[in-house]
Design a protein around this motif. Structure first.
Motif, PDB file in Angstrom:
ATOM      1  N   ILE A 160       0.838  -1.209   0.000  1.00 10.51           N
ATOM      2  CA  ILE A 160       0.000   0.000   0.000  1.00 10.51           C
ATOM      3  C   ILE A 160       0.867   1.250   0.000  1.00 10.51           C
ATOM      4  N   GLY A 161       1.921   1.231   0.809  1.00  8.88           N
ATOM      5  CA  GLY A 161       2.828   2.378   0.852  1.00  8.88           C
ATOM      6  C   GLY A 161       3.452   2.647  -0.502  1.00  8.88           C
ATOM      7  N   VAL A 162       3.871   1.575  -1.184  1.00 10.42           N
ATOM      8  CA  VAL A 162       4.513   1.732  -2.497  1.00 10.42           C
ATOM      9  C   VAL A 162       3.523   2.293  -3.513  1.00 10.42           C
ATOM     10  N   ILE A 163       2.318   1.708  -3.545  1.00  7.63           N
ATOM     11  CA  ILE A 163       1.330   2.165  -4.527  1.00  7.63           C
ATOM     12  C   ILE A 163       0.919   3.611  -4.232  1.00  7.63           C
ATOM     13  N   SER A 164       0.767   3.942  -2.935  1.00  8.83           N
ATOM     14  CA  SER A 164       0.423   5.320  -2.575  1.00  8.83           C
ATOM     15  C   SER A 164       1.481   6.293  -3.080  1.00  8.83           C
ATOM     16  N   ALA A 165       2.742   5.875  -2.991  1.00  6.61           N
ATOM     17  CA  ALA A 165       3.818   6.771  -3.417  1.00  6.61           C
ATOM     18  C   ALA A 165       3.864   6.906  -4.932  1.00  6.61           C
ATOM     19  N   THR A 166       3.676   5.773  -5.637  1.00  5.09           N
ATOM     20  CA  THR A 166       3.753   5.862  -7.110  1.00  5.09           C
ATOM     21  C   THR A 166       2.545   6.593  -7.678  1.00  5.09           C
TER      22      THR A 166
ATOM     23  N   GLN B 178       0.871   9.202  -6.130  1.00  2.98           N
ATOM     24  CA  GLN B 178       0.665  10.231  -5.127  1.00  2.98           C
ATOM     25  C   GLN B 178      -0.540  11.102  -5.488  1.00  2.98           C
ATOM     26  N   TYR B 179      -1.357  11.433  -4.497  1.00  2.00           N
ATOM     27  CA  TYR B 179      -2.559  12.269  -4.636  1.00  2.00           C
ATOM     28  C   TYR B 179      -3.675  11.602  -5.426  1.00  2.00           C
ATOM     29  N   SER B 180      -3.563  10.290  -5.693  1.00  2.00           N
ATOM     30  CA  SER B 180      -4.672   9.613  -6.360  1.00  2.00           C
ATOM     31  C   SER B 180      -5.726   9.284  -5.313  1.00  2.00           C
ATOM     32  N   ARG B 181      -6.864   8.726  -5.767  1.00  2.00           N
ATOM     33  CA  ARG B 181      -7.905   8.353  -4.811  1.00  2.00           C
ATOM     34  C   ARG B 181      -7.395   7.289  -3.851  1.00  2.00           C
ATOM     35  N   PHE B 182      -6.637   6.347  -4.421  1.00  2.00           N
ATOM     36  CA  PHE B 182      -6.043   5.284  -3.620  1.00  2.00           C
ATOM     37  C   PHE B 182      -5.211   5.876  -2.484  1.00  2.00           C
ATOM     38  N   ASP B 183      -4.362   6.834  -2.850  1.00  2.00           N
ATOM     39  CA  ASP B 183      -3.480   7.482  -1.874  1.00  2.00           C
ATOM     40  C   ASP B 183      -4.297   8.174  -0.788  1.00  2.00           C
TER      41      ASP B 183
ATOM     42  N   PHE C  43      -7.408   7.616   0.116  1.00  5.22           N
ATOM     43  CA  PHE C  43      -8.162   6.657   0.913  1.00  5.22           C
ATOM     44  C   PHE C  43      -7.288   6.098   2.035  1.00  5.22           C
ATOM     45  N   PHE C  44      -6.076   5.670   1.669  1.00  3.93           N
ATOM     46  CA  PHE C  44      -5.238   5.054   2.695  1.00  3.93           C
ATOM     47  C   PHE C  44      -4.596   6.078   3.633  1.00  3.93           C
ATOM     48  N   THR C  45      -4.494   7.329   3.169  1.00  7.75           N
ATOM     49  CA  THR C  45      -4.058   8.386   4.087  1.00  7.75           C
ATOM     50  C   THR C  45      -5.085   8.527   5.206  1.00  7.75           C
ATOM     51  N   VAL C  46      -6.366   8.467   4.813  1.00  7.74           N
ATOM     52  CA  VAL C  46      -7.433   8.559   5.811  1.00  7.74           C
ATOM     53  C   VAL C  46      -7.399   7.346   6.745  1.00  7.74           C
ATOM     54  N   VAL C  47      -7.206   6.143   6.153  1.00  6.50           N
ATOM     55  CA  VAL C  47      -7.133   4.932   6.984  1.00  6.50           C
ATOM     56  C   VAL C  47      -6.005   5.065   8.001  1.00  6.50           C
TER      57      VAL C  47
END
Lengths: 305, 331
Positions: B127-133, B135-140, B142-146
């Motif tokens: 999750i950390g890797v995908i969030s970084a690649t 960045q600022y996407s919905r995925f990112d 969502f998991f920032t909130v989590v």
């Protein structure tokens, strides 16, 4: 604005000269999440301060004919096992939980920045001594140590109304080492800078050099770390009070109010007793974290997006 | 060059030895601190004991046996002497040697902590890797909130909510304990029963560590992606997958490894509250039991073990750090 005359230029220049703090505030205001955090926090503080004043009930007012009643118009969050109004107690608990967190952080900031400043400025033996103490504190599992000391303090038979002071001092004394490390690290590099040579040349006393010239340059990091520490201090107090080792009845605190849920019947049948205080802790800590993160981005432009 | 490698190996050995020696004064400091904190408590176990069969003389006799009539610093040396021989004294509550009590319960804690640790690594790194690649996407977001929820919710509250929803209301999971009482499962059935009881406490512990680990992985990855060698890798025409998962991830993992080492002992002490909410028979409920019964030998034993684990965790983190990152100077 386009500069036409020398006056215009002067005006432009003065308009643009802003202190770093003003610049940071401007950046912070643009950060929606951080402002959301600030608003939530303001609401929580306001409710805790004003709530008890407007509530028709007092904290300890019992109504034995109306115990454990579910939420109603007269009692929006119901009543507890001796008929006290849960919402009023929630406001008071907010006062306790917020002030315990705040003063714990103040204590840890004072100890941490003074010791960190001294260690960083003098170096050598004093530095090693202070940093070894920091190592000892930091390599100790925080919660077990806290529980142990809290238990010992319970044996001192501190009256319940003073327990909150014991808790804030305890959390403050145990949480300074992280901050001391940060301050020391910054002072180490600051003291090599030219303005310190100037201070040296002027023959200023050490105390003045540390507290007037060095420490103010570390305020940005101190504020950021203190804000984020406030969140953890509130969480720590709530856990401790939940375990019965923090703020004890009749003084309420949010963590302590959740304690009733350890009873399976209350857990299942009387959610109004323990769900709201938990939500208060969660919202407050979340708001502080949001605001603290925003503050870090605002005060440290290197991390700017 | 083989020469440099052996040289590094030699330095590594020296480094580890030096670090182990450095642990000694810290451990002594911790034990002194712990011992004298407990001395601050008024009275001793006998002054609060309400046993009608015990006369004042018997109490004096026992005090003498346990060296409680000596000054605190003498008592400390008696205690250290015992600890060095592996004898932490007897637990007042269990009427058993402290080492035996700890040995009975610590493995249950270890099981719970290890499973949730592995789970949080498996979950948080991708999750950390995908969030970084992205960045600022919905995925990112969502998991920032989590992650934000994970670090803001008190573990006891989250645990109680899970018990209410999944155990009491939906009756999906057991309320507490580690095994179904009254049933003697063996083999796979026993394992399944334990897993079934472990599910909820595991979720609580995993959420809190995933939150932190995910953020560390993300920020470390973001830092690495901006480096020149990643641009070089892309310029060479490597596929994006290879660039991210081979070139970037390996370097991004270096700071994350340090966090692992600090996390392992943290899981033990962080699990105290979670374990006691779910009545998981681990070291957490025992620590609270020792606290509430003023069982000081047991409390000292548990605290010292937890401190030792923390120090070892930090040491392992530093060694791993030095192993994976040849740029670290071993001075």
């Amino acid at each position: 604005m386009e500069a036409k005359s020398i006056e215009d230029v002067r005006e432009l220049a003065t308009e643009d000269i802003m202190s770093p703090w003003k610049l940071a505030w401007r950046r912070l205001k643009k950060n929606k999440l951080a402002m959301l955090g600030l608003y939530i926090l303001a609401i929580m503080v306001l409710l805790s301060v004003v709530g008890p004043l407007v509530s028709p009930y007092t904290m300890e007012q019992m109504d034995l004919s109306n115990i454990q009643s579910p939420p109603s118009l007269a009692h929006p969050m119901g009543t507890d096992e001796v008929g006290r109004d849960v919402m009023t107690r929630l406001f008071y608990a907010g006062r306790i939980s917020l002030s315990v967190g705040l003063f714990a952080v103040v204590i840890s900031v004072v100890i941490g920045s003074v010791l960190g400043g001294i260690a960083g400025y003098y170096g050598g033996f004093i530095d090693s001594l202070i940093m070894r103490i920091v190592d000892i504190f930091m390599s100790f599992p925080f919660l077990p140590l806290l529980i142990t000391i809290a238990a010992v303090m319970s044996d001192w038979k501190v009256p319940p109304q003073y327990r909150m002071f014991v808790v804030m001092i305890l959390i403050g004394i145990l949480s300074w080492p992280g901050l001391a490390r940060i301050v020391r690290g910054q002072i180490l590099s600051l003291r090599e800078q030219e303005f310190m040579q100037a201070a040296e040349a002027l023959g200023i006393r050490d105390r003045r050099k540390i507290f007037r010239h060095l420490l103010p340059n570390t305020y940005a990091s101190i504020i950021v770390s203190a804000t984020l520490d406030l969140g953890s201090a509130i969480l720590t107090e709530s856990s401790l009070s939940f375990l019965g080792l923090g703020v004890t009845p009749p003084t309420p605190s949010w963590g302590q109010m959740v304690q009733v849920a350890r009873d399976l019947y209350t857990l299942q049948m009387q959610p109004w007793l323990w769900i709201p205080p938990g939500i208060c802790i969660f919202l407050t800590v979340m708001a502080i974290n949001l605001f603290g993160d925003g503050l870090r981005d605002a005060l440290d432009p290197r991390l700017k997006r | 060059m083989p020469g440099t490698i052996t040289k590094r190996g030699e330095m590594m050995r020296q480094y580890i030895t030096r670090r182990l020696i450095q642990m000694i004064p810290i451990l002594i400091g911790i034990s002194i601190l712990l011992f004298f904190i407990l001395q601050l408590a008024p009275g001793d176990i006998f002054s609060t004991m309400m046993n009608p069969h015990m006369t004042a003389e018997m109490k004096e006799e026992l005090r003498h046996q346990l060296h409680l009539d000596q000054p605190a610093y003498i008592q400390y040396f008696y205690w250290v002497q015992g600890v060095l021989k592996g004898d932490f004294g007897d637990s007042f509550y269990f009427k058993q040697p402290v080492t035996r009590v700890i040995n009975t319960y610590i493995w249950n804690s270890f099981l719970l902590s290890l499973v949730s640790f592995i789970l949080s690594v498996i979950i948080s790194i991708p999750i950390g890797v995908i969030s970084a690649t992205r960045q600022y996407s919905r995925f990112d977001y969502f998991f920032t909130v989590v992650a934000l929820i994970g670090i803001s919710i008190p573990s006891f509250y989250f645990g109680l909510l899970l018990i209410k929803w999944f155990s009491v209301d939906l009756k999906l999971f057991p309320v507490s304990g580690m095994m179904t009482p009254g049933v003697n499962f063996v083999g796979m059935e026993k394992a399944a029963d334990i897993l079934y009881h472990m599910a909820l406490p595991c979720i609580v512990l995993t959420l809190s560590s995933v939150a932190g680990l995910m953020r560390y992985t993300r920020s470390s990855m973001l830092e690495v992606i901006r480096q020149d060698y990643i641009k070089t890798a892309r310029a060479k025409g490597l596929r994006e997958r290879v660039v991210i998962y081979k070139h970037a991830l390996r370097n991004a993992m270096i700071p994350v490894i340090t966090i692992f080492g600090m996390w392992l002992p943290g899981l033990f002490s962080g699990a105290i509250i979670t374990e006691s909410i779910f009545n998981w028979p681990g070291i957490g409920p025992i620590e609270l039991l020792a606290v509430n019964n003023r069982d000081y030998p047991l409390l000292m034993g548990i605290n010292l073990i937890l401190a030792l684990l923390t120090l070892l965790g930090n040491l392992i983190a530093d060694i791993t750090y030095a192993l994976v990152d040849p740029r670290i100077r071993l001075k």
